[in-house]
Design a protein around this motif. Structure first.
Motif, PDB file in Angstrom:
ATOM      1  N   ARG A 134      16.024  -2.708  -1.500  1.00 60.94           N
ATOM      2  CA  ARG A 134      15.832  -2.429  -0.074  1.00 60.94           C
ATOM      3  C   ARG A 134      17.165  -2.452   0.668  1.00 60.94           C
ATOM      4  NH1 ARG A 134      10.653  -2.196   1.767  1.00 60.94           N
ATOM      5  NH2 ARG A 134       9.067  -2.756   0.233  1.00 60.94           N
ATOM      6  N   ARG A 166      11.086   8.777   7.204  1.00 57.35           N
ATOM      7  CA  ARG A 166      10.065   8.645   8.228  1.00 57.35           C
ATOM      8  C   ARG A 166       8.663   8.792   7.647  1.00 57.35           C
ATOM      9  NH1 ARG A 166       9.572   6.007  13.033  1.00 57.35           N
ATOM     10  NH2 ARG A 166       9.052   7.356  14.793  1.00 57.35           N
ATOM     11  N   CYS A 167       8.553   9.239   6.398  1.00 56.19           N
ATOM     12  CA  CYS A 167       7.226   9.550   5.852  1.00 56.19           C
ATOM     13  C   CYS A 167       6.600   8.414   5.064  1.00 56.19           C
ATOM     14  CB  CYS A 167       7.304  10.760   4.924  1.00 56.19           C
ATOM     15  SG  CYS A 167       7.899  12.263   5.696  1.00 56.19           S
ATOM     16  N   THR A 168       7.375   7.762   4.217  1.00 56.65           N
ATOM     17  CA  THR A 168       6.774   6.939   3.167  1.00 56.65           C
ATOM     18  C   THR A 168       6.653   5.458   3.485  1.00 56.65           C
ATOM     19  OG1 THR A 168       8.907   6.423   2.167  1.00 56.65           O
ATOM     20  CG2 THR A 168       7.821   8.433   1.419  1.00 56.65           C
ATOM     21  N   GLY A 169       7.346   4.989   4.513  1.00 58.90           N
ATOM     22  CA  GLY A 169       7.364   3.541   4.726  1.00 58.90           C
ATOM     23  C   GLY A 169       8.106   2.825   3.606  1.00 58.90           C
ATOM     24  N   TYR A 170       8.792   3.587   2.783  1.00 58.01           N
ATOM     25  CA  TYR A 170       9.671   3.088   1.706  1.00 58.01           C
ATOM     26  C   TYR A 170       8.945   2.423   0.530  1.00 58.01           C
ATOM     27  CZ  TYR A 170      12.902   3.539   5.686  1.00 58.01           C
ATOM     28  OH  TYR A 170      13.594   3.988   6.780  1.00 58.01           O
ATOM     29  N   GLU A 228       1.201   3.779   4.250  1.00 53.99           N
ATOM     30  CA  GLU A 228       2.480   3.066   4.279  1.00 53.99           C
ATOM     31  C   GLU A 228       3.423   3.702   5.301  1.00 53.99           C
ATOM     32  OE1 GLU A 228       1.908   1.817  -0.387  1.00 53.99           O
ATOM     33  OE2 GLU A 228       3.046   3.596   0.147  1.00 53.99           O
ATOM     34  N   GLY A 229       3.401   5.034   5.373  1.00 49.06           N
ATOM     35  CA  GLY A 229       4.211   5.722   6.379  1.00 49.06           C
ATOM     36  C   GLY A 229       3.765   5.349   7.783  1.00 49.06           C
ATOM     37  N   SER A 266       5.086   1.936   8.778  1.00 52.27           N
ATOM     38  CA  SER A 266       6.468   1.876   9.268  1.00 52.27           C
ATOM     39  C   SER A 266       6.584   2.505  10.654  1.00 52.27           C
ATOM     40  CB  SER A 266       7.456   2.481   8.263  1.00 52.27           C
ATOM     41  OG  SER A 266       7.497   3.860   8.355  1.00 52.27           O
ATOM     42  N   ALA A 275      14.493   0.278   5.318  1.00 57.26           N
ATOM     43  CA  ALA A 275      13.800  -0.221   4.122  1.00 57.26           C
ATOM     44  C   ALA A 275      13.777  -1.745   4.054  1.00 57.26           C
ATOM     45  CB  ALA A 275      14.463   0.338   2.863  1.00 57.26           C
ATOM     46  N   ASN A 276      14.866  -2.369   4.503  1.00 65.10           N
ATOM     47  CA  ASN A 276      14.935  -3.826   4.396  1.00 65.10           C
ATOM     48  C   ASN A 276      13.992  -4.532   5.361  1.00 65.10           C
ATOM     49  OD1 ASN A 276      16.841  -2.729   6.380  1.00 65.10           O
ATOM     50  ND2 ASN A 276      17.215  -4.861   6.848  1.00 65.10           N
ATOM     51  N   GLN A 277      13.508  -3.806   6.371  1.00 66.53           N
ATOM     52  CA  GLN A 277      12.642  -4.441   7.363  1.00 66.53           C
ATOM     53  C   GLN A 277      11.174  -4.432   6.987  1.00 66.53           C
ATOM     54  OE1 GLN A 277      13.636  -2.007  10.882  1.00 66.53           O
ATOM     55  NE2 GLN A 277      13.347  -3.918  11.981  1.00 66.53           N
ATOM     56  N   MET A 278      10.822  -3.559   6.037  1.00 69.99           N
ATOM     57  CA  MET A 278       9.400  -3.338   5.807  1.00 69.99           C
ATOM     58  C   MET A 278       8.752  -4.498   5.066  1.00 69.99           C
ATOM     59  SD  MET A 278       8.546  -0.686   7.342  1.00 69.99           S
ATOM     60  CE  MET A 278       6.904  -0.531   6.646  1.00 69.99           C
ATOM     61  N   PRO A 279       7.563  -4.865   5.504  1.00 65.68           N
ATOM     62  CA  PRO A 279       6.860  -5.989   4.890  1.00 65.68           C
ATOM     63  C   PRO A 279       6.111  -5.570   3.627  1.00 65.68           C
ATOM     64  CG  PRO A 279       5.513  -5.055   6.615  1.00 65.68           C
ATOM     65  CD  PRO A 279       6.783  -4.258   6.600  1.00 65.68           C
ATOM     66  N   LYS A 280       5.527  -6.518   2.988  1.00 67.77           N
ATOM     67  CA  LYS A 280       4.596  -6.253   1.878  1.00 67.77           C
ATOM     68  C   LYS A 280       3.363  -5.560   2.444  1.00 67.77           C
ATOM     69  CE  LYS A 280       5.103  -8.494  -2.242  1.00 67.77           C
ATOM     70  NZ  LYS A 280       6.223  -7.586  -2.299  1.00 67.77           N
ATOM     71  N   ILE A 281       2.857  -4.590   1.685  1.00 61.61           N
ATOM     72  CA  ILE A 281       1.656  -3.879   2.141  1.00 61.61           C
ATOM     73  C   ILE A 281       0.635  -3.903   1.006  1.00 61.61           C
ATOM     74  CG2 ILE A 281       0.712  -1.657   2.902  1.00 61.61           C
ATOM     75  CD1 ILE A 281       3.588  -0.999   3.914  1.00 61.61           C
TER      76      ILE A 281
END
Ligand SMILES: Cc1cc2nc3c(=O)[nH]c(=O)nc-3n(C[C@H](O)[C@H](O)[C@H](O)COP(=O)(O)OP(=O)(O)OC[C@H]3O[C@@H](n4cnc5c(N)ncnc54)[C@H](O)[C@@H]3O)c2cc1C
Ligand code: SF4
Ligand code: FES
Ligand code: FES
Lengths: 152, 329, 759
Positions: free
Chosen positions: A128, A137-141, C656-657, C660, C691-697
């Motif tokens: 990450r 912007r699409c995948t939420g990574y 997931e998109g 975010s 990317a580093n901000q995103m939580p577990k989903i």
């Protein structure tokens, strides 16, 4: 304005191109060399879409003067695998659903590729952090991180 | 092609420092140094700077070197990238503080391009100033654009743009200095004295000067240190604040301490008040919170998009407490 | 549920290979011989008369081939919702007046990028500045500057709805709450900036490659504004790097200027927006102020709702008149109540026009609704999950706005997520750390699977698909549906392949080329899976029927006894009696004098509102630093009912998109204005999640078999956004006791809330 002849090594091939001093590497690979896999989403260093590898390291081609790229090995997404072949990371992006609109994808893949080159088994936090400058912007990574982790 | 196109310019890529000086003498303030370009290229694209001559310094051999010597300490040339600094064994062995600070700058790709000296010379940042040429058509120029107003401090008399380099607080805590060459030869300047406090022209460097290296004294044993950066998204962004602390504790109290911050004012801050207060004192909760209060008084936090003054102040305080705890803990 | 060969499987996208290799062509990747570089000149004024434009100096610059202004146009206005004249309010290039900073005033085309840049500076525009208004409340006051002649009081649209008698019903409630919620200006920030490449041939036909969600609307509106028959215009949508509603306006100055410049210069012209232009002048989400009044019984049963919304519309209509309606109707999902009143007002201001953005009005009202229900649950000492279960719409229900629910997995979503997230235990987490607090919150949503109407007058079906069989057994599939990254091309191929028993590789899709593919509304309103999916299903069935007929004749069997699987057509129960798919196609041709097998299928929504609705329940966990107000999102647990997920991997990708995007909406994304000027028109300034901000989903698919969706599928692309922000808002309350009623949740607001609470 005078154009200058520039010797560029892109994807292992030495090419001569006439460029203007204010041409960026991004403009030259896209417009002069037709390597359109490198994308521009901001042009000012804030998104990572234009990432290419220079001497193996991810850099932003929108902030690189084309003339600065001489005597350096440049790799674009087109240079990652030849013909029909896929690099394992490309294969992984496909299998794990890490690609939606695909606009961030080339930059994302090159950035992750270099990470995997220096660290075979990066943990989630490292992945990450390494791709934090590549906006998607699409995948939420989520699927991108999975895809990188899955490469063995 | 879009309206982000760079302006027309002349490109110079000298091989020696002498050539740089010659080009600078010829074209005077119509030149700009290009190191990693991660600061200067966006500014050129937005027409925040105008200049006809760009001088690339990445092909000057001596500037690409990192050297270390037990007596002289560390010397990082002006063309050494942040990534090269971070990867160098001497950094993790002898200068972990610097390693952390370097890793906190922007993100991966920018660290691969950007140089340490570029980070020291990075221009001050302001929501208003760092906008496109089109944007500026809608309002009169501010001080930093040679106009006569400020939008951040309405009625202000000077430019308050924030000092931005994330490595600077660590380098100041490490007592770094700069090697600067000009027509009169090489000069050494303690990094702390490099900054003017005027957001418009934040560094003491005229168009003739070239920073050739950062010099850091050899590490002395017995010191403990730590670095913290807080930013809105935890990566990519410029700092809400960076904080570096070095200290020596003899068990009963602090023998010596250096505290430096950046991102909180128009120049980096050496928190001398807090340092003085802490000298000789044991690090108990009360002392720490009083020191944090004094430290806060030495900064001039301003609000920016996404971060209010209040948040900046509370963040600085919390960072200080947390960092002392980590260093001591 | 029935098991399928391809449906319901985690299949890779059909275009993923091209995309990972960097070979997928987006508009800016396409060039033509002799192509010119185009740029757009924009207004630096929020409101001004254009007194004079002098283009002569620009035209004299070497390399410049054309300069156009509003004066070179037919001066015809457009508006995507062209059913009403009132909503047709915008010139593609400004005529006489500009109404926001960034409005398109002129455009240049040159052989050389630098010449194009310099030509922009040489266009001299004389403006006469007019008083401007930026706040929707101010704009409604008498004496406020009038932005459009046709809209007194600057009201761009008002919409009123009433069902039952809320006033009376409130009197019978045990608790009535009224709160005002406000939301900020957010923007799509799709990664690919808008771009268009236009060229004319010598018979005066126009071809435009453009980054759009709605090629058929672009064709119509370009025809209208250029004064030509739309059939002489060919719109091709190449790969598109995201849209989220921002490329669904029917026309943009980018397409129009490229076309007009190309006409003047006699050469192809490409225009690509910079990110700066996107943040400054592209469409965006409506900021809104929503006053919501909800009445409930002691047991938590919702009885009545009355609400009023003021939408800050910006300078033109765009899709805003529809947003105004949807902000009313969407608040009747996913809960049932009998009495409802809504009054929505969209107000013109001198700011960039607001239109549709993912969720289209939903995120604003769901934030208000879920935050308010959370407060109500607390006041009544009820569990928010229990309360949601009590009020959730069930199969067979009709919402207060008339949405007919034909399948609902909402209750199951709630049960599954509360279990998966350990809701009951975690919501009681002790709060005794002075530095950090943990919190958990619920967000709920429901969303139409596609609006059932066109924005313009047309006799076309909502979606149509044509299938043409090749002699080699491959199928060409033509669809007007626009894949903008969400994967509709893959879904269409998957459905056709499933029905005809073919591998997906045998399906060759051409989509969104108005010259070749049949009309389609385009990609908006979450309509593609259900509408284009059903059209594909119908076309595939027609192809199967045609082939079964000739094969049945051959085997002297009944077509009803045939099956198509593994590239074969065979008799049920006797797999040894078969013909290969290729042979079947050739048999068909032989029997039909060589005429190829070409079939078509169409789909119209049976209900003008929507054929069916998706549901979701999200639980969010956060941590707040009580000293600094710093907010960290730790985890999302999602329960989602999109019917039968056609491709679970794609569905998860959409969710997931959405997380975010919704998280950005909740905590950081905020276009700030000083007057009419955007203060943060950049990715750095706009701060969308990294990317580093995103939580577990963690996602649970709640499968319902929808009667209308193809193979039982419903939408997932937009509804998944609605619960994201309110779940964070409620979690922050649970953690800190600070109730955020104004998005985004900044650290500053949390700190202020903590301070106010201590008082
Ligand atoms: C998206 C983004 C995010 C960023 N985030 C951060 C961040 O988080 N923290 C941070 O600190 N910075 C950040 N930056 C700024 C910048 O990238 C870094 O500060 C970087 O270290 C600058 O180094 P450079 O070599 O690229 O500088 P350059 O752009 O090459 O130079 C910067 C300035 O210093 C001058 N200069 C450079 N070298 C010399 C020299 N030897 N002598 C005299 N003058 C010189 C240049 O003329 C120029 O004015 C960010 C930039 C971007 C685009
Ligand atoms: S702080 Fe400086 S750069 Fe910012 S508006 Fe004021 S004068 Fe201009
Ligand atoms: S295009 Fe280079 S960083 Fe965005
Ligand atoms: S896949 Fe669309 S931006 Fe990443």
């Amino acid at each position: 304005m005078e154009k200058e002849l520039l010797e560029l090594t892109v994807n292992g091939e030495v090419q001569e191109v006439a460029v203007k001093p204010n041409d960026t590497l991004l403009e030259v690979v896209r417009d002069n060399l037709g390597l359109i896999g490198t994308k521009e989403a901001c042009g000012v260093g804030e998104c990572g879409a234009c990432t290419v590898l220079m001497e193996g390291r991810p850099v932003l081609s929108c902030l690189t003067l084309a003339l600065d790229a001489t005597e350096q090995e440049v790799t674009t997404i087109e240079g990652l695998s030849t013909g029909e072949d896929l690099d394992p990371i490309q294969e992984s992006f496909i299998q794990y659903g890490a690609v939606q609109c695909g606009f961030c994808t080339p930059g994302m893949i090159l950035t992750a590729k270099e990470l995997l080159g220096r660290d075979k088994n990066p943990d989630e936090a490292e992945i990450r952090e390494a791709i934090s400058g590549n906006l998607c912007r699409c995948t939420g990574y989520a699927k991108i991180v999975e895809a990188v982790q899955a490469v063995k | 092609m879009n309206s982000n196109r760079l302006p027309r310019l002349k490109y110079h890529s000298p091989k020696t420092i002498e050539e740089v000086l010659k080009i600078k003498q010829t074209f005077a303030d119509d030149t700009v140094i290009l190191a990693g370009g991660t600061d200067v290229i966006p500014m050129l694209k937005r027409r925040n700077v105008s200049c006809g001559h760009v001088i690339n310094i990445k092909r000057i051999r001596p500037l690409k070197q990192i050297s270390f010597d037990e007596k002289e300490g560390l010397r990082v040339g002006a063309a050494v990238t942040l990534r090269e600094v971070a990867d160098h064994p001497v950094i993790s062995n002898a200068y972990p503080l610097m390693g952390k600070a370097v890793q906190s700058v922007a993100y991966n790709q920018i660290r691969n391009m950007g140089t340490l000296v570029g980070n020291i010379c990075v221009d001050n940042k302001c929501t208003y100033f760092n906008q496109s040429a089109f944007w500026w058509q809608s309002r009169p120029d501010c001080f930093k654009r040679d106009g006569d107003c400020c939008y951040v401090i309405k009625g202000g008399k000077q430019c308050y743009a924030l000092s931005a380099g994330d490595t600077v607080s660590a380098l100041i805590a490490l007592e770094a200095s700069l090697a600067i060459v000009g027509p009169e030869g090489e000069q050494r300047l303690p990094l702390e004295d490099f900054y003017t406090g005027d957001g418009k022209k934040p560094q003491k460097l005229d168009h003739n000067g070239l920073v050739t290296a950062v010099l850091i004294p050899p590490p002395i044993s017995g010191w403990k240190d730590g670095f913290l950066k807080k930013s809105q998204r935890g990566s990519v962004d410029f700092a809400i604040a960076t904080l570096s602390i070095r200290l020596r504790n003899n068990g009963t109290g602090l023998e010596d301490v250096r505290i430096a911050l950046n991102g909180v004012s128009s120049k980096p801050i050496r928190a001398k008040g807090a340092e003085q207060y802490l000298m000789g004192k044991p690090l108990d909760d009360e002392t720490i919170s009083e020191a944090a209060r004094i430290l806060l008084g030495e900064t001039t936090p301003l609000s920016s998009i996404g971060t209010s003054v209040q948040v900046r102040r509370r963040t600085i305080e919390a960072m200080f407490t947390d960092l002392i705890e980590t260093i001591e803990g | 549920m029935k098991e399928y060969r391809l449906i319901g499987k985690r299949l890779p996208r059909i275009d993923a290979r091209d995309k990972v290799k960097g070979r997928a062509l987006y508009t800016d990747d396409i060039s033509m011989p002799g192509m010119l570089y185009g740029l757009i000149l924009r207004s630096p004024y929020a409101h001004a008369k254009i007194v004079k434009i002098d283009t002569s100096r620009a035209l004299k610059l070497p390399g410049v081939k054309a300069v156009v202004t509003g004066e070179d146009t037919a001066k015809v206005k457009f508006g995507v919702i062209s059913r009403s004249r009132k909503f047709i309010d915008e010139y593609p290039l400004a005529v006489d007046k500009v109404r926001f900073i960034g409005e398109e005033v002129a455009a240049v085309a040159a052989t050389d990028p630098d010449a194009a840049m310099e030509a922009l500076d040489l266009i001299e525009v004389e403006y006469q500045e007019l008083p401007a208004v930026f706040d929707p409340e101010e704009a409604q006051k008498p004496g406020a500057p009038q932005i459009h002649e046709h809209a007194p009081g600057n009201i761009s649209r008002e919409h009123h709805m009433k069902k039952g008698d809320p006033d009376r019903a409130f009197k019978e409630c045990d608790l009535v709450r009224e709160d005002t919620f406000t939301t900020q200006s957010a923007i799509h920030a799709y990664m690919e900036p808008r771009a268009a490449l236009a060229s004319w041939d010598l018979t005066d036909k126009l071809m435009v490659y453009t980054s759009t969600q709605t090629p058929y609307y672009v064709q119509q509106h370009l025809g209208r504004t250029l004064g030509m028959n739309p059939d002489n215009i060919r719109i091709i949508k190449p790969f598109v790097g995201g849209g989220f509603g921002g490329k669904s306006d029917g026309l943009s100055a980018v397409e129009f200027s490229a076309a007009l410049l190309s006409k003047h210069a006699g050469r192809p012209v490409k225009i690509v927006c910079s990110r700066d232009e996107e943040f400054t002048a592209a469409r965006r989400k409506h900021p809104a102020s929503i006053t919501m009044k909800t009445g409930v019984k002691k047991d938590g049963t919702i009885v009545a709702r009355q609400s009023r919304a003021i939408l800050d519309g910006g300078a033109y209509c765009s899709l805003g008149p529809l947003t105004t309606v949807l902000m009313g109707t969407f608040q009747t999902l996913p809960f049932r109540f009998e009495h409802f009143q809504y009054d929505g007002y969209r107000i013109y201001t001198n700011k960039p026009p607001c239109g549709a953005m993912r969720g289209h009005g939903g995120p604003q009202v769901h934030f208000a609704q879920d935050a308010q229900l959370d407060m109500i649950a607390e006041e009544l000492d009820l569990d928010p999950v229990e309360m949601a279960l009590k009020n959730g719409l069930k199969t067979g229900d009709e919402s207060a706005a008339g949405f007919k629910i034909v399948s609902s997995g909402f209750a199951e979503c709630l049960r599954k997520v509360s279990e998966a997230a350990d809701w009951q235990d975690k919501k009681r987490t002790e709060k005794n750390d002075p530095k950090k607090a943990y919190g958990i919150g619920l967000g709920c949503g429901g969303f139409p699977s596609g609006a059932g109407f066109y924005f313009n007058k047309t006799t076309s079906a909502h979606s149509s698909v044509i299938i043409k069989a090749g002699e080699g057994g491959g199928l060409s599939v033509l669809t007007g549906a626009s894949d903008i990254g969400q994967g509709s091309d893959s879904v269409v191929c998957q459905i056709v392949a499933e029905v005809l028993g073919l591998p997906i590789e045998d399906i060759h899709i051409t989509s969104a080329d108005t010259e070749i593919t049949p009309p389609d509304m385009g990609t908006y309103s979450s309509r593609v899976t259900v509408a284009a999916g059903n059209a594909a299903l119908n076309a595939a069935k027609a192809a199967r029927e045609a082939l079964f007929k000739v094969v049945a004749d051959k085997f002297e069997a009944s077509p009803d006894d045939l099956l198509a699987e593994e590239q074969k057509i065979f008799v049920k129960g006797s797999p040894e009696i078969y013909t290969s798919f290729v042979d079947a196609v050739n048999l068909y041709q032989k029997k039909n004098q060589g005429s190829p097998l070409v079939v078509k299928g169409s789909y119209n929504s049976p209900d003008p509102l929507s054929p069916t609705y998706s549901f979701g329940a999200y639980i969010c966990e956060v941590e707040v630093d009580l000293r600094t107000g710093e907010l960290t999102v730790l985890r999302y647990t999602v329960g989602h009912d999109c019917g039968q997920p056609l491709n679970p991997m794609s569905v998860e990708g959409q969710i997931e998109g959405c997380i975010s995007m919704g998280m950005g909406y909740a905590i950081s994304e905020d276009l700030r204005f000083d007057g009419g000027q955007t203060l943060n028109p950049s990715f750095l300034g706009y701060a969308m999640p990294t990317a580093n901000q995103m939580p577990k989903i963690e996602i649970t698919h709640v499968v319902t078999d929808d009667p209308h969706g193809p193979f039982g599928a419903k939408e997932t692309g937009e509804g998944s956004l609605d619960p994201v922000a309110p779940a964070i808002v409620n979690a922050v309350y649970n953690a800190t006791g600070v109730r955020i009623k104004d998005l985004p949740i900044t650290s500053g607001k949390i700190l202020q809330g903590l301070k106010d609470k201590d008082r």
